[in-house]
Design a protein around this motif. Structure first.
Motif, PDB file in Angstrom:
ATOM      1  N   LEU A  48       0.825  -1.194   0.000  1.00  0.00           N
ATOM      2  CA  LEU A  48       0.000   0.000   0.000  1.00  0.00           C
ATOM      3  C   LEU A  48       0.864   1.250   0.000  1.00  0.00           C
ATOM      4  N   TYR A  81      -2.086  -4.900   7.555  1.00  0.00           N
ATOM      5  CA  TYR A  81      -2.334  -4.190   6.296  1.00  0.00           C
ATOM      6  C   TYR A  81      -2.011  -2.702   6.340  1.00  0.00           C
ATOM      7  N   PHE A  97      -3.612  -0.063   7.865  1.00  0.00           N
ATOM      8  CA  PHE A  97      -4.671   0.949   7.944  1.00  0.00           C
ATOM      9  C   PHE A  97      -5.711   0.496   8.962  1.00  0.00           C
ATOM     10  N   THR A 135      -4.547  -6.555  -6.046  1.00  0.00           N
ATOM     11  CA  THR A 135      -4.869  -6.603  -4.625  1.00  0.00           C
ATOM     12  C   THR A 135      -5.963  -7.610  -4.304  1.00  0.00           C
ATOM     13  N   TYR A 140      -8.928   6.630  -0.935  1.00  0.00           N
ATOM     14  CA  TYR A 140      -8.039   5.517  -0.618  1.00  0.00           C
ATOM     15  C   TYR A 140      -8.489   4.230  -1.325  1.00  0.00           C
ATOM     16  N   GLU A 178      -6.846   1.927  -2.938  1.00  0.00           N
ATOM     17  CA  GLU A 178      -5.987   0.770  -2.711  1.00  0.00           C
ATOM     18  C   GLU A 178      -6.268   0.134  -1.350  1.00  0.00           C
ATOM     19  N   GLU A 179      -6.409   0.973  -0.325  1.00  0.00           N
ATOM     20  CA  GLU A 179      -6.721   0.448   1.000  1.00  0.00           C
ATOM     21  C   GLU A 179      -8.107  -0.196   1.031  1.00  0.00           C
ATOM     22  N   CYS A 180      -9.051   0.396   0.319  1.00  0.00           N
ATOM     23  CA  CYS A 180     -10.390  -0.206   0.244  1.00  0.00           C
ATOM     24  C   CYS A 180     -10.323  -1.591  -0.382  1.00  0.00           C
TER      25      CYS A 180
END
Length: 493
Positions: free
Chosen positions: A37, A73, A75, A130, A337, A339-341
């Motif tokens: 991330l 991860y 986050f 991802t 966000y 990528e984090e989602c």
């Protein structure tokens, strides 16, 4: 359980041009960045909304969840549950006001409408990066249903694919009278059985019906093209997908006559047209109910109704868009966000610790594991809503459940057949008046007809005439045109 969220609204959008998932150009814009991330000065905190009452233990679960997410991860997540009666309005408000959130629960029509409106993030590129593990873990039929114009805008819950109808018998009476329930595959075949129970067990409601929609169409081999308030159907076995008015079929005529016969004989509860499907009055006993469910429905419905039930499947196992998309996790197209989602969605579907925490709560506080490794609840302070939050097949089973539960579910899914319209998205946005008028007519007549309360000889012709005046023929012609074009596009791929 996705049926709980059905709002009987017509999907408004444009006709899908593709039936499957295409990880190709045209979906996903610039695509995702591969690898770890992206770095931030402070850990990203995602805002996640889902449906369900905000349990007393929700804060404890959020704290434990964020320990895992931060460690594994990088986050954290703000975990928000909105009550059953308020969730849809909350989501609509978030979209209309550009409210800040990142991930949300969606369901069939809500998912499609917001995908077409540009409100959900296109996740297609993440399926090769991802979310690659998730793409492999989730059943391919679910991806087919989730494709909107060939792109993926949400992760469908990996659970049972079909939600057939079941006859639900009181186990005590089945055993008392040594009833072989396999000898009664249809309502029409039950007259002698129902008469016996009515005479011998007068304190029981012989056949409980309610005004909540029982999918009688599926019990005759039909499926709705849109939703049940537009009674246009196809036969599942009809590969040409010819659209017909359910109330003009021979099957429906015979069904309505049977229901009225049973109502007149006193087998059906007198208040059927004003009762809801899951209503239970104190001391009320029921021999036979009809409801939709998945594998091992006898176990789940015994828990729901509070008495032992034996279940007999009453319709084919058909994977429809509605059954496949009863629970979806989607990402706000305006998230900062993405990528984090995507990483969170992948964790919910592939990380057993994350998934079990969301479903059962914190081990040692909300549940413990027995000697067989099954969940035993310690408190009612937290309960996840399983169909809203990711892959079921990495969940632990609960004490009392079949330890081989997920094997049974996989076998159930293996024999489920695809609807000819799986992935089809109807577009009736130009026919709002006809849709509203047809729905109003159905609401005026269906409760009484579909519970046997009124004589179909008198009321079915009235319903058919009212539907024609409301414009059902126009909708039938338009849907048939769209299905033809959709099938042509599939053949050309």
């Amino acid at each position: 359980m996705g049926a709980l969220m059905r709002k009987h609204r017509i999907v408004r959008g444009i006709l899908a041009a593709a039936a499957g998932v295409f990880l190709a150009a045209g979906c996903g814009g610039e695509g995702e960045q591969e690898g770890v991330l992206t770095g931030h000065e402070e850990p990203v905190r995602l805002v996640y909304y889902t449906i369900g009452e905000p349990d007393e233990g929700l804060g404890q679960v959020e704290d434990a969840l964020n320990v895992l997410l931060l460690e594994r991860y990088g986050f954290t997540v703000s975990y928000n549950r909105i009550g059953w009666n308020d969730y849809e309005a909350k989501l609509d408000s978030l979209f209309s006001t550009n409210g800040k959130f990142d991930i949300a629960f969606a369901w069939t029509d809500n998912y499609v409408e917001n995908a077409l409106a540009g409100n959900w993030l296109d996740l297609t590129p993440y399926m090769e990066g991802t979310c690659a593990e998730t793409y492999e873990a989730v059943n391919g039929k679910l991806w087919k249903a989730a494709a909107v114009n060939g792109c993926i805008y949400g992760i469908p819950t990996n659970k049972e694919l079909a939600v057939p109808m079941y006859f639900l018998y009181d186990r005590g009476l089945v055993e008392k009278y040594d009833i072989d329930i396999s000898q009664y595959p249809t309502l029409e075949s039950m007259e002698t059985l129902l008469r016996t129970i009515s005479v011998e067990e007068p304190e029981y409601i012989t056949l409980f019906l309610a005004n909540s929609n029982v999918n009688f169409a599926s019990m005759g081999g039909y499926e709705y093209v849109t939703y049940a308030d537009i009674p246009l159907v196809i036969r599942t076995e009809d590969t040409s997908a010819t659209v017909v008015n359910l109330y003009e079929t021979e099957y429906c005529g015979e069904l309505l006559n049977t229901l009225h016969q049973y109502y007149t004989a006193g087998y059906i509860n007198e208040d059927a047209s004003v009762r809801t499907a899951f209503s239970r009055f104190s001391g009320e006993k029921v021999f036979l109910r009809i409801a939709s469910g998945g594998p091992e429905s006898d176990v789940s419905f015994s828990s729901t109704f509070g008495y032992p039930i034996v279940a007999q499947c009453a319709s084919d196992l058909v994977v429809t868009s509605e059954s496949a998309l009863g629970g979806v996790m989607a990402v706000n197209a305006r998230t900062e966000y993405p990528e984090e989602c995507a990483a969170f969605l992948n964790a919910v579907n592939t990380d057993p610790d994350i998934r079990n925490l969301l479903n059962y709560g914190v081990e040692g506080i909300h549940y413990e594991l027995n000697g067989d490794g099954q969940v035993r609840y310690l408190t009612d302070a937290y309960r996840g809503v399983a169909y809203t939050q990711g892959n079921w097949f990495i969940l632990k089973t609960v004490a009392g459940e079949n330890p081989e539960k997920w094997k049974v579910y996989r076998e159930f899914n293996d024999i489920a057949i695809e609807s000819p319209l799986l992935g089809f998205i109807p577009d009736l946005s130009g026919f709002t008046a006809e849709c509203d008028n047809v729905s109003q007519v159905c609401r005026r007549y269906e409760n009484a007809l579909m519970t046997g309360t009124v004589d179909p000889e008198e009321f079915l012709p009235k319903l058919q005439e009212a539907l024609e005046q409301a414009g059902i023929g126009i909708l039938q012609q338009e849907l048939q045109r769209q299905i033809h074009l959709w099938m042509e596009s599939r053949r050309e791929q």
